[in-house]
Design a protein around this motif. Sequence first.
Motif, PDB file in Angstrom:
ATOM      1  N   LEU A   1      47.221  34.761  40.086  1.00  0.00           N
ATOM      2  CA  LEU A   1      46.834  35.890  39.377  1.00  0.00           C
ATOM      3  C   LEU A   1      45.429  36.475  39.851  1.00  0.00           C
ATOM      4  CD1 LEU A   1      48.713  36.084  35.968  1.00  0.00           C
ATOM      5  CD2 LEU A   1      48.837  37.982  38.004  1.00  0.00           C
ATOM      6  N   SER A   2      44.445  35.180  39.738  1.00  0.00           N
ATOM      7  CA  SER A   2      43.031  35.276  39.856  1.00  0.00           C
ATOM      8  C   SER A   2      42.789  35.589  41.515  1.00  0.00           C
ATOM      9  CB  SER A   2      42.428  33.943  39.792  1.00  0.00           C
ATOM     10  OG  SER A   2      41.063  33.735  40.070  1.00  0.00           O
ATOM     11  N   GLN A   3      43.454  34.943  42.186  1.00  0.00           N
ATOM     12  CA  GLN A   3      43.365  35.203  43.797  1.00  0.00           C
ATOM     13  C   GLN A   3      43.790  36.719  44.172  1.00  0.00           C
ATOM     14  OE1 GLN A   3      45.621  32.464  45.868  1.00  0.00           O
ATOM     15  NE2 GLN A   3      44.584  32.900  47.872  1.00  0.00           N
ATOM     16  N   LEU A   4      44.940  37.027  43.663  1.00  0.00           N
ATOM     17  CA  LEU A   4      45.523  38.574  43.910  1.00  0.00           C
ATOM     18  C   LEU A   4      44.418  39.453  43.295  1.00  0.00           C
ATOM     19  CD1 LEU A   4      49.128  38.209  43.030  1.00  0.00           C
ATOM     20  CD2 LEU A   4      48.105  38.267  45.425  1.00  0.00           C
ATOM     21  N   ILE A   5      43.879  39.115  42.019  1.00  0.00           N
ATOM     22  CA  ILE A   5      42.758  40.272  41.514  1.00  0.00           C
ATOM     23  C   ILE A   5      41.512  40.263  42.411  1.00  0.00           C
ATOM     24  CG2 ILE A   5      41.224  40.591  39.798  1.00  0.00           C
ATOM     25  CD1 ILE A   5      43.481  39.528  37.849  1.00  0.00           C
ATOM     26  N   SER A   6      41.097  39.036  42.732  1.00  0.00           N
ATOM     27  CA  SER A   6      40.059  38.959  43.697  1.00  0.00           C
ATOM     28  C   SER A   6      40.368  39.564  45.146  1.00  0.00           C
ATOM     29  CB  SER A   6      39.578  37.345  43.802  1.00  0.00           C
ATOM     30  OG  SER A   6      39.263  36.935  42.568  1.00  0.00           O
ATOM     31  N   MET A   7      41.390  39.506  45.613  1.00  0.00           N
ATOM     32  CA  MET A   7      41.731  40.100  47.005  1.00  0.00           C
ATOM     33  C   MET A   7      41.687  41.681  46.888  1.00  0.00           C
ATOM     34  SD  MET A   7      44.765  37.805  47.997  1.00  0.00           S
ATOM     35  CE  MET A   7      45.100  38.672  49.762  1.00  0.00           C
ATOM     36  N   ASP A   8      41.792  42.264  45.499  1.00  0.00           N
ATOM     37  CA  ASP A   8      41.649  43.785  45.488  1.00  0.00           C
ATOM     38  C   ASP A   8      40.306  44.089  44.919  1.00  0.00           C
ATOM     39  OD1 ASP A   8      43.659  45.115  45.968  1.00  0.00           O
ATOM     40  OD2 ASP A   8      44.961  44.930  44.103  1.00  0.00           O
ATOM     41  N   ALA A   9      39.120  43.278  45.601  1.00  0.00           N
ATOM     42  CA  ALA A   9      37.693  43.710  45.160  1.00  0.00           C
ATOM     43  C   ALA A   9      37.532  44.010  43.780  1.00  0.00           C
ATOM     44  CB  ALA A   9      37.398  45.095  46.031  1.00  0.00           C
ATOM     45  N   ARG A  10      38.228  43.145  42.912  1.00  0.00           N
ATOM     46  CA  ARG A  10      37.923  43.162  41.399  1.00  0.00           C
ATOM     47  C   ARG A  10      37.687  41.753  41.092  1.00  0.00           C
ATOM     48  NH1 ARG A  10      43.594  45.325  39.169  1.00  0.00           N
ATOM     49  NH2 ARG A  10      44.148  44.115  40.839  1.00  0.00           N
ATOM     50  N   ALA A  11      36.984  40.848  41.923  1.00  0.00           N
ATOM     51  CA  ALA A  11      36.661  39.913  41.629  1.00  0.00           C
ATOM     52  C   ALA A  11      35.510  39.711  40.402  1.00  0.00           C
ATOM     53  CB  ALA A  11      35.638  39.068  42.704  1.00  0.00           C
ATOM     54  N   ALA A  12      34.631  40.667  40.171  1.00  0.00           N
ATOM     55  CA  ALA A  12      33.916  40.559  39.072  1.00  0.00           C
ATOM     56  C   ALA A  12      34.673  40.526  37.633  1.00  0.00           C
ATOM     57  CB  ALA A  12      33.079  41.929  39.053  1.00  0.00           C
ATOM     58  N   ASP A  13      35.859  41.052  37.546  1.00  0.00           N
ATOM     59  CA  ASP A  13      36.692  40.816  36.432  1.00  0.00           C
ATOM     60  C   ASP A  13      37.347  39.375  36.150  1.00  0.00           C
ATOM     61  OD1 ASP A  13      36.835  43.721  35.594  1.00  0.00           O
ATOM     62  OD2 ASP A  13      38.097  44.036  37.496  1.00  0.00           O
ATOM     63  N   VAL A  14      37.441  38.835  37.250  1.00  0.00           N
ATOM     64  CA  VAL A  14      37.756  37.295  37.457  1.00  0.00           C
ATOM     65  C   VAL A  14      36.748  36.566  36.802  1.00  0.00           C
ATOM     66  CG1 VAL A  14      38.772  35.207  38.759  1.00  0.00           C
ATOM     67  CG2 VAL A  14      39.665  37.517  39.158  1.00  0.00           C
ATOM     68  N   VAL A  15      35.624  36.685  37.444  1.00  0.00           N
ATOM     69  CA  VAL A  15      34.236  35.893  37.232  1.00  0.00           C
ATOM     70  C   VAL A  15      34.109  36.110  35.457  1.00  0.00           C
ATOM     71  CG1 VAL A  15      31.950  35.710  37.459  1.00  0.00           C
ATOM     72  CG2 VAL A  15      33.461  35.961  39.427  1.00  0.00           C
ATOM     73  N   ALA A  16      34.248  37.408  35.103  1.00  0.00           N
ATOM     74  CA  ALA A  16      34.015  37.463  33.465  1.00  0.00           C
ATOM     75  C   ALA A  16      34.951  36.628  32.718  1.00  0.00           C
ATOM     76  CB  ALA A  16      34.405  38.826  33.181  1.00  0.00           C
ATOM     77  N   ARG A  17      36.150  36.544  33.362  1.00  0.00           N
ATOM     78  CA  ARG A  17      37.174  35.736  32.398  1.00  0.00           C
ATOM     79  C   ARG A  17      36.827  34.203  32.347  1.00  0.00           C
ATOM     80  NH1 ARG A  17      38.581  40.564  33.222  1.00  0.00           N
ATOM     81  NH2 ARG A  17      39.965  41.787  31.708  1.00  0.00           N
ATOM     82  N   ILE A  18      36.195  33.836  33.878  1.00  0.00           N
ATOM     83  CA  ILE A  18      35.900  32.500  34.157  1.00  0.00           C
ATOM     84  C   ILE A  18      35.107  32.071  32.710  1.00  0.00           C
ATOM     85  CG2 ILE A  18      34.499  30.954  35.601  1.00  0.00           C
ATOM     86  CD1 ILE A  18      35.897  32.426  37.967  1.00  0.00           C
ATOM     87  N   GLY A  19      34.028  33.034  32.427  1.00  0.00           N
ATOM     88  CA  GLY A  19      33.103  32.803  31.614  1.00  0.00           C
ATOM     89  C   GLY A  19      33.600  32.651  30.236  1.00  0.00           C
ATOM     90  N   GLN A  20      34.813  33.359  29.843  1.00  0.00           N
ATOM     91  CA  GLN A  20      35.491  33.515  28.747  1.00  0.00           C
ATOM     92  C   GLN A  20      36.402  32.387  28.372  1.00  0.00           C
ATOM     93  OE1 GLN A  20      37.146  37.370  28.775  1.00  0.00           O
ATOM     94  NE2 GLN A  20      35.339  38.373  28.999  1.00  0.00           N
ATOM     95  N   HIS A  21      36.676  31.498  29.194  1.00  0.00           N
ATOM     96  CA  HIS A  21      37.593  30.509  28.969  1.00  0.00           C
ATOM     97  C   HIS A  21      37.179  29.083  29.522  1.00  0.00           C
ATOM     98  CE1 HIS A  21      40.007  34.275  28.883  1.00  0.00           C
ATOM     99  NE2 HIS A  21      40.503  33.378  28.015  1.00  0.00           N
ATOM    100  N   SER A  22      37.670  28.117  29.258  1.00  0.00           N
ATOM    101  CA  SER A  22      37.357  26.714  29.666  1.00  0.00           C
ATOM    102  C   SER A  22      38.740  25.688  29.907  1.00  0.00           C
ATOM    103  CB  SER A  22      36.576  26.148  28.516  1.00  0.00           C
ATOM    104  OG  SER A  22      37.279  25.933  27.641  1.00  0.00           O
ATOM    105  N   GLY A  23      38.309  24.631  30.376  1.00  0.00           N
ATOM    106  CA  GLY A  23      39.237  23.538  30.618  1.00  0.00           C
ATOM    107  C   GLY A  23      40.164  24.057  31.771  1.00  0.00           C
ATOM    108  N   TRP A  24      41.353  23.651  31.738  1.00  0.00           N
ATOM    109  CA  TRP A  24      42.255  24.097  32.819  1.00  0.00           C
ATOM    110  C   TRP A  24      42.470  25.466  33.120  1.00  0.00           C
ATOM    111  CZ3 TRP A  24      46.785  27.009  32.656  1.00  0.00           C
ATOM    112  CH2 TRP A  24      47.140  27.205  31.463  1.00  0.00           C
ATOM    113  N   GLN A  25      42.274  26.503  32.178  1.00  0.00           N
ATOM    114  CA  GLN A  25      42.410  27.766  32.280  1.00  0.00           C
ATOM    115  C   GLN A  25      41.124  28.164  33.295  1.00  0.00           C
ATOM    116  OE1 GLN A  25      42.724  29.281  28.432  1.00  0.00           O
ATOM    117  NE2 GLN A  25      44.843  29.698  28.756  1.00  0.00           N
ATOM    118  N   ARG A  26      39.910  27.563  33.026  1.00  0.00           N
ATOM    119  CA  ARG A  26      38.920  27.856  33.819  1.00  0.00           C
ATOM    120  C   ARG A  26      39.030  27.666  35.215  1.00  0.00           C
ATOM    121  NH1 ARG A  26      32.987  26.264  31.928  1.00  0.00           N
ATOM    122  NH2 ARG A  26      33.233  28.367  30.500  1.00  0.00           N
ATOM    123  N   ALA A  27      39.373  26.424  35.145  1.00  0.00           N
ATOM    124  CA  ALA A  27      39.606  25.754  36.444  1.00  0.00           C
ATOM    125  C   ALA A  27      40.618  26.474  37.402  1.00  0.00           C
ATOM    126  CB  ALA A  27      40.256  24.290  36.453  1.00  0.00           C
ATOM    127  N   ALA A  28      41.734  27.057  36.828  1.00  0.00           N
ATOM    128  CA  ALA A  28      42.981  27.546  37.673  1.00  0.00           C
ATOM    129  C   ALA A  28      42.257  29.279  38.092  1.00  0.00           C
ATOM    130  CB  ALA A  28      43.994  28.015  36.831  1.00  0.00           C
TER     131      ALA A  28
END
Length: 979
Positions: free
Chosen positions: A613-640
């Motif tokens: 899901l992260s990859q598909l979102i980033s391919m659609d020029a919405r990588a900033a949305d993924v980066v925001a969620r990287i900051g909101q989560h930790s552990g294995w979820q952040r890593a994924a």
Amino acid sequence: MHARIAAIALFFTAAQSFAQSGSIPADRPRARPASALTGWADWEKGEDLLKRIHVPPAPVLSAEEEARTFKLAPGFRAELVACEPMVQCPIFFEFDPDGRIWVVEYQGYMRDVHGSGEGDPICRVVVLEDENGDGRADKSTVFLDKLVMPRSFAFVKGGILLQEPPKLWFCEDTDGDLRCDKRTEVGTMGVGGNPQHTANGLRRGIDNWLHCADWPHRYQWRNGRLIDEPTPHRGQFGVSFDETGRFISCYENSAMHMDLLPAESLLRHPNLAKLAQRGGRGSFGVNVNVAKDAAECFPIRVTPAVTLGALELRDDGRLRTYTIVSGTCFYDGDQFPSAMHGTVFVPDSAGHLVGTLKLSGGISPQAQRFFPPEQEFMASTDERFRPVNARVGPDGALYLADMYHGIIEHVIFIVPWLTKQIEQRKLYEGNDHGRIWRIVYEGGALRPRPALSKASTAKLVEALGHANGWQRNTAQRLLVERQADIGDPNRLTAPLQRLHALWTLEGTGRLTQPVLDKAAQDADPRVRAAAARLGANISLQAEPDDSVRLQALLRPQSTAALAQHLTQHEDDLSRIAAMTGLHGREIEMLDLLLKHAEWQQESAHHRETLRLLSQLISMDARAADVVARIGQHSGWQRAALVEGFLATQPNDPRQIKPVKLEARPAFLDELAAQRDIATREQVQRLRMCLTWPGAESVITSARKQPLTEAARQQIEHGAAVYQTVCGLCHQPTGYGIPNVAPPLAESEWATGEPERIIRIALHGLYGEIEVNGQKWNLAMPGQGENPVLDDAKLADVLSYVRNAWGNEASVISSAQVAAARAQTKARKMPWTADTLKQVDVKEGQAIQPDANGVLLLPASAARTYGQKLAYRAALNVLAPWRIDTDVAEWQIQVPADGDYEVRVTLAADEASAGDAYVIEAESTSVKGVVQATGGYETFREQSAGTLRLKAGAQSLLMRPEGALKQELADVRSVRLLRR
């Protein structure tokens, strides 16, 4: 009998009248040199094999003689249907509604070792008829001749679609004499010149589309015009289908690939389709290799005529695994024993056999060998037996196209190991032969010849439920072409009859939602699955069968329903199927899963789903949305999420377009605090892909000595230069690329004496070197002549290298660079680890001059450094020289100061002609230019110019100069002659 004799006389005359000029197609790819295969071919061991095994001669046999070489599984027999001259070089065939066999002939293929005649119009399509019903053809009619390497065809309303790469023709027989009267170009399919790698197939699927192998298109013929739609590229040679319509193909050395999802479903999500195509053979539920564990085969004769030599052979000279597979066939007939229903027959023309695979059930089937080791369905001791295609006939038996040809490997891939065998066993003889065989089970009845072309609609509807798949598929095609009204399919009694009836309605445009919804309640899951694929409303929660649910996932579903399904079903196919309909809703799905209680626990399925899901979102020029969620989560979820985001970023740092943030993300520091190498690499890559107001170019860890402002600015400047000049190989992370560039992070070579790294940067480095405890054999070009790097910029980039990625060392000044440049201005060669440590060449290791003072430097005496180049004993050359930083080194003892003419013995073709190379000693060099020698099997000595050498032991280096067009050359030796 008289008719057959007359036909034979006619075809001998026709065969002699072929217009053979020996032409070669203009679009044939360049034949790659044998050295391109070295390193993974094994001809040396193959030569040893040939010395101790007996390879029998390969005379051209009559069909009757060939039949006596067959060994079949118990209970089966082979019957001759047709042979030369009635049919020649058959590679593709189909049965028309009345049981006649239409054959594509391939007379142009490899008539000699050079592939001469491949551009000549000498191929045909012929129609074979069995007029007396004895199973053997009595009549052969040329439907169309003067063709150049045709590949396949399909029956369509009013004629056939015929592929003659790159053209697709609509061919009509307007008067019923089985001869083409009118031919119209209607489209394109494939490319000419490389018959082992061009489109083929045109096989009609249950979905009423014509499907292809090695070609990203599917076709329909509607109302007299061609409909062309894109589809994922898959398969190499041959198309088949299972009873529910799943696509099956193969590759030369991979016996069975299968679509577990309809290929067109991936196109619903454009980014998913891109990822599937990048994934190669078998990703994302399409083109899946289902026979990984069933690659072994068992010829009954030695099979040394394979390109890769002993790599593909057992110690007894027989093929180890499938090698030239083509034209596989799913058995859906009714003449063989029931245990063989659903098997897949695997023709392998290199092994002179037909193997058999059995599929397991379920939505993710796997194939296993049907027969025990040392038994195949059919095998021959005749080297010219070349089964290339298989079909189930109208009578339920299995039919084989036997090309009966000596040379099977194409000229593009011919190597000296094969050329020698072709000459020794005269495999170039016996062109224009070929046979069609029928394999019959002796305990099963043969059905009579069909007559479906004139059958009524009622009879064709009845045939939709026939026990033989050919009858069902042909009846469906004819009903669709007639636009027949077949009524409600749900009234029919047999499940397969209802299945084909649904697709018949789809083909005629009469399929309605009430019919579909009723079919969705069918007792047979195959019918329900088809209904789901065609648009029936099926509840994911209520449906008990996984094959039906899989098809339902491909229909529009709410995000919540898909999320629930992915929570309850942890399998790869469900994940991909769910993603096909999510385009534009990935963030909604991602948030649902991240909040879901069960998705707080890590599993392989959970992690891969979030990563995708992260990859598909980033391919659609919405990588900033993924980066925001990287900051909101930790552990294995952040890593994924990080893995998915970084997977979309270019490897070349010059192509990265950083995501703009409002401020520095806190997660960078949290990740940077971790000490494992993988995370530290991620931090460096993230830093390259993210920016914010005031962002620094370098992330530095806590230092023992703080940087001055001037040093910090110098490092910042160097970071930008590094990404342009060094980052592609050494990577933005500083950890390099395995087998290409060693790490600079934590490297003593980077942080040690400033003079050493300056010298390496100016002149380059080659040879063995140890970095961080790992040994490398490399060749790195110097940057001293790079116009982009003056002394100041070189000092900046080296200062960056010495202080990035956890490194800490003094910065380097432009004055230090200038001083080193002046001190080494006479140097021509790159450095080695030894020369940097001032270790001299030892005389005892050097090549000595002969009595005439000539120094002969054979390829076998060279040491090679870099990625690909090596001494290839089987060819006695240095090769393949495809990487412009690879180098060869000789240690030589020069008898006296003086000028020496440099002569290089090499082989090269026209594609390599003009490539330049340099031969250099420490303070002298000469530049040579490769001249074509007529090909990579012809070696000639060429003068490169004159070197002025000093007496004594020293190194001599040969390397490419500038970018290479192809290979530089295959180099056999260098000679130095005193002038």
